[in-house]
Design a protein around this motif. Structure first.
Motif, PDB file in Angstrom:
ATOM      1  N   ALA A  59      -5.837  10.472 -10.127  1.00  0.00           N
ATOM      2  CA  ALA A  59      -4.577  10.161 -10.810  1.00  0.00           C
ATOM      3  C   ALA A  59      -4.454  10.938 -12.116  1.00  0.00           C
ATOM      4  O   ALA A  59      -3.373  11.450 -12.450  1.00  0.00           O
ATOM      5  CB  ALA A  59      -4.489   8.662 -11.071  1.00  0.00           C
ATOM      6  N   ALA A  60      -5.561  11.057 -12.877  1.00  0.00           N
ATOM      7  CA  ALA A  60      -5.517  11.803 -14.139  1.00  0.00           C
ATOM      8  C   ALA A  60      -5.240  13.277 -13.899  1.00  0.00           C
ATOM      9  O   ALA A  60      -4.457  13.910 -14.627  1.00  0.00           O
ATOM     10  CB  ALA A  60      -6.830  11.613 -14.891  1.00  0.00           C
ATOM     11  N   HIS A  61      -5.854  13.862 -12.870  1.00  0.00           N
ATOM     12  CA  HIS A  61      -5.596  15.279 -12.557  1.00  0.00           C
ATOM     13  C   HIS A  61      -4.150  15.479 -12.124  1.00  0.00           C
ATOM     14  O   HIS A  61      -3.528  16.511 -12.447  1.00  0.00           O
ATOM     15  CB  HIS A  61      -6.544  15.738 -11.453  1.00  0.00           C
ATOM     16  N   GLY A 113       0.511  11.003 -20.814  1.00  0.00           N
ATOM     17  CA  GLY A 113       1.429  10.775 -19.709  1.00  0.00           C
ATOM     18  C   GLY A 113       2.298   9.565 -19.997  1.00  0.00           C
ATOM     19  O   GLY A 113       1.938   8.672 -20.752  1.00  0.00           O
ATOM     20  N   SER A 114       3.421   9.535 -19.388  1.00  0.00           N
ATOM     21  CA  SER A 114       4.343   8.429 -19.611  1.00  0.00           C
ATOM     22  C   SER A 114       3.865   7.186 -18.889  1.00  0.00           C
ATOM     23  O   SER A 114       3.080   7.244 -17.947  1.00  0.00           O
ATOM     24  CB  SER A 114       5.749   8.821 -19.130  1.00  0.00           C
ATOM     25  N   ALA A 133      -6.268   0.178  -8.596  1.00  0.00           N
ATOM     26  CA  ALA A 133      -5.003   0.095  -9.333  1.00  0.00           C
ATOM     27  C   ALA A 133      -5.200  -0.608 -10.667  1.00  0.00           C
ATOM     28  O   ALA A 133      -4.625  -0.201 -11.690  1.00  0.00           O
ATOM     29  CB  ALA A 133      -3.961  -0.629  -8.475  1.00  0.00           C
ATOM     30  N   GLU A 134      -6.013  -1.663 -10.699  1.00  0.00           N
ATOM     31  CA  GLU A 134      -6.279  -2.364 -11.954  1.00  0.00           C
ATOM     32  C   GLU A 134      -6.986  -1.454 -12.956  1.00  0.00           C
ATOM     33  O   GLU A 134      -6.704  -1.482 -14.163  1.00  0.00           O
ATOM     34  CB  GLU A 134      -7.119  -3.606 -11.677  1.00  0.00           C
ATOM     35  N   LEU A 135      -7.922  -0.619 -12.446  1.00  0.00           N
ATOM     36  CA  LEU A 135      -8.628   0.297 -13.336  1.00  0.00           C
ATOM     37  C   LEU A 135      -7.673   1.327 -13.919  1.00  0.00           C
ATOM     38  O   LEU A 135      -7.744   1.666 -15.116  1.00  0.00           O
ATOM     39  CB  LEU A 135      -9.767   0.989 -12.575  1.00  0.00           C
ATOM     40  N   ILE A 136      -6.748   1.845 -13.120  1.00  0.00           N
ATOM     41  CA  ILE A 136      -5.791   2.838 -13.620  1.00  0.00           C
ATOM     42  C   ILE A 136      -4.893   2.222 -14.676  1.00  0.00           C
ATOM     43  O   ILE A 136      -4.604   2.835 -15.719  1.00  0.00           O
ATOM     44  CB  ILE A 136      -4.976   3.409 -12.441  1.00  0.00           C
ATOM     45  N   ARG A 137      -4.431   1.001 -14.451  1.00  0.00           N
ATOM     46  CA  ARG A 137      -3.583   0.330 -15.442  1.00  0.00           C
ATOM     47  C   ARG A 137      -4.364   0.055 -16.736  1.00  0.00           C
ATOM     48  O   ARG A 137      -3.805   0.170 -17.838  1.00  0.00           O
ATOM     49  CB  ARG A 137      -3.050  -0.970 -14.860  1.00  0.00           C
ATOM     50  N   ALA A 138      -5.644  -0.314 -16.614  1.00  0.00           N
ATOM     51  CA  ALA A 138      -6.443  -0.567 -17.810  1.00  0.00           C
ATOM     52  C   ALA A 138      -6.624   0.698 -18.626  1.00  0.00           C
ATOM     53  O   ALA A 138      -6.528   0.692 -19.865  1.00  0.00           O
ATOM     54  CB  ALA A 138      -7.803  -1.144 -17.419  1.00  0.00           C
ATOM     55  N   GLN A 144       3.239   4.601 -11.594  1.00  0.00           N
ATOM     56  CA  GLN A 144       3.390   5.153 -10.254  1.00  0.00           C
ATOM     57  C   GLN A 144       2.043   5.481  -9.637  1.00  0.00           C
ATOM     58  O   GLN A 144       1.818   5.250  -8.438  1.00  0.00           O
ATOM     59  CB  GLN A 144       4.267   6.413 -10.321  1.00  0.00           C
ATOM     60  N   ALA A 145       1.101   6.015 -10.464  1.00  0.00           N
ATOM     61  CA  ALA A 145      -0.246   6.294  -9.948  1.00  0.00           C
ATOM     62  C   ALA A 145      -0.972   5.019  -9.577  1.00  0.00           C
ATOM     63  O   ALA A 145      -1.673   4.956  -8.566  1.00  0.00           O
ATOM     64  CB  ALA A 145      -1.041   7.071 -10.998  1.00  0.00           C
ATOM     65  N   ALA A 146      -0.785   3.949 -10.385  1.00  0.00           N
ATOM     66  CA  ALA A 146      -1.428   2.677 -10.060  1.00  0.00           C
ATOM     67  C   ALA A 146      -0.831   2.072  -8.799  1.00  0.00           C
ATOM     68  O   ALA A 146      -1.541   1.447  -7.993  1.00  0.00           O
ATOM     69  CB  ALA A 146      -1.283   1.714 -11.234  1.00  0.00           C
ATOM     70  N   ALA A 147       0.490   2.237  -8.617  1.00  0.00           N
ATOM     71  CA  ALA A 147       1.133   1.678  -7.420  1.00  0.00           C
ATOM     72  C   ALA A 147       0.655   2.379  -6.155  1.00  0.00           C
ATOM     73  O   ALA A 147       0.569   1.758  -5.078  1.00  0.00           O
ATOM     74  CB  ALA A 147       2.653   1.780  -7.550  1.00  0.00           C
ATOM     75  N   SER A 148       0.322   3.673  -6.264  1.00  0.00           N
ATOM     76  CA  SER A 148      -0.162   4.390  -5.083  1.00  0.00           C
ATOM     77  C   SER A 148      -1.600   4.027  -4.732  1.00  0.00           C
ATOM     78  O   SER A 148      -2.038   4.281  -3.610  1.00  0.00           O
ATOM     79  CB  SER A 148      -0.053   5.899  -5.309  1.00  0.00           C
ATOM     80  N   ALA A 149      -2.356   3.451  -5.678  1.00  0.00           N
ATOM     81  CA  ALA A 149      -3.730   3.017  -5.407  1.00  0.00           C
ATOM     82  C   ALA A 149      -3.719   1.610  -4.849  1.00  0.00           C
ATOM     83  O   ALA A 149      -2.680   0.944  -4.773  1.00  0.00           O
ATOM     84  CB  ALA A 149      -4.572   3.101  -6.669  1.00  0.00           C
TER      85      ALA A 149
END
Length: 391
Positions: free
Chosen positions: A377-379, A330-331, A347-352, A337-342
């Protein structure tokens, strides 16, 4: 008019004959004739016929009652053994009657009592042959031979060490342990629970005047013992300066030589760990490094061989796991955008995860919402993601 009695008719004769079959119940024939002789001559036939019918009916009833009484008497009386039965039923009834009357004992009639039946023994099954891979395995437990343990016990007693250490020492040093102890008494320091001062006393008892603190064998033994103690405390490797300082505290005259001897014997390994540069370097050092080539500062670590190999294998496995992850899932804009919605730590976990191939997430039951947000977010990005329960 004649005075002779009239001849008896057929009905009258029948009545008299019937009464004669049951004496005592019918009137005498003469009395009956006398009674009828007084009646007028014209009605004598009819009266005689009526009397004959009544007597016949009474006689028939008496015969029927007698037959019924006889049947009742037969039912109430004892049944003749085998009287109305046939075959084996009649024989059995006769045998029962004979036993009840005492004519024959029960044993002679019915035979000896049948002995109690015992359950049939289970068939003996032949033992199954052992599988091929296990058939050659030794039957007894694996351990040092009794002769080896006994020999080690004699050496320990000679050096003043507890004889209870014999099984452990024999298992640790293997076959020929007694010869190894005589050649290097400080090998006893590898047995769990033995301290350097105890090993020194054992060595003095065996070697005598040859024993000294500068003995190369003692330096190696103390070095290995210090690394073992550090590993038990959670440090599988020690920095070289720290290790040499501790060896000096333990009475080793030349710590550097002791470490080099341990490395030469292959009982420990040395490896370098690069350090990050901090602060400004001096101008003289910069000039020298520019002429000879830039060198990064490193620190030297000493560790036991088995721990060093295990950590190296673990590091290689982690590196393969990190490199096996796709470089682009994914880009970056989609992940951001997925991290911003969390919110918060999710959100920190998604960015990591977006920036690294391997991420360690901790927190236990209280932080299960964060991996759940990551999976959603991954799905949403079209990636294959799943969660596995620990254990």
């Amino acid at each position: 008019m004649s005075t002779e009695p009239e001849p008896a008719t057929e009905d009258t004769a029948h009545a008299v004959d019937t009464g004669s079959e049951t004496p005592g119940t019918a009137e005498p024939a003469g009395a009956a004739s006398d009674a009828r002789s007084d009646e007028p001559a014209g009605d004598g036939g009819e009266a005689a016929a009526q009397v004959s019918e009544v007597e016949a009916e009474l006689a028939a009833q008496r015969i029927e009652r007698e037959r019924i009484e006889r049947r009742k008497a037969e039912k109430q009386g004892p049944i003749d053994a085998g009287g109305k039965l046939s075959g084996s039923a009649a024989d059995l009834l006769a045998a029962v009657r004979a036993v009840e009357s005492g004519e024959k004992p029960a044993a002679t009639v019915f035979g000896a009592p049948e002995p109690a039946r015992r359950p049939a023994p289970e068939p003996v099954r032949p033992p199954r042959p052992a599988p091929a891979e296990h058939s050659a395995a030794p039957a007894g437990p694996v351990g040092p031979a009794p002769e080896t343990v006994q020999s080690v016990r004699r050496v320990l007693a000679e050096g003043g060490a507890p004889e209870g250490l014999a099984p452990q020492t024999a298992a640790l040093l293997g076959e020929g342990a007694q010869d190894a102890l005589r050649a290097d008494p400080w090998l006893l320091l590898r047995v769990a629970g033995v301290r350097p001062e105890q090993a020194d006393g054992f060595a003095r008892a065996l070697l005598g005047a040859e024993c000294g603190p500068d003995d190369e064998r003692r330096g190696r033994a103390v070095t290995v013992w210090l690394l073992e103690q550090a590993a038990l405390a959670g440090h599988t490797a020690l920095e070289l300066p720290r290790l040499t300082a501790t060896l000096a505290q333990r009475g080793v005259p030349d710590p550097d030589a002791a470490v080099q001897s341990t490395l030469a014997e292959g009982e420990a390994l040395a490896f370098q760990d690069a350090l990050e540069e901090t602060g400004a370097r001096r101008e003289g050092e910069q000039d020298e490094e520019s002429e000879e080539g830039e060198e990064r500062p490193v620190r030297v670590l000493i560790g036991l061989e088995r721990y060093a190999l295990a950590e190296e294998s673990l590091a290689d496995g982690l590196a393969r796991l990190v490199n096996s992850a796709p470089k682009q899932d994914g880009s970056a804009a989609d992940w951001e955008q997925a991290a911003a919605s969390a919110q918060g730590s999710a959100a920190e976990l998604i960015r990591a995860v977006a920036g690294h191939g391997l991420v360690l997430h901790t927190g236990g039951e209280a932080s299960l919402a964060e991996p759940a947000a990551l999976l959603r977010a991954a799905h949403a990005l079209g990636l294959r993601a799943w969660a596995a329960a620990p254990g």
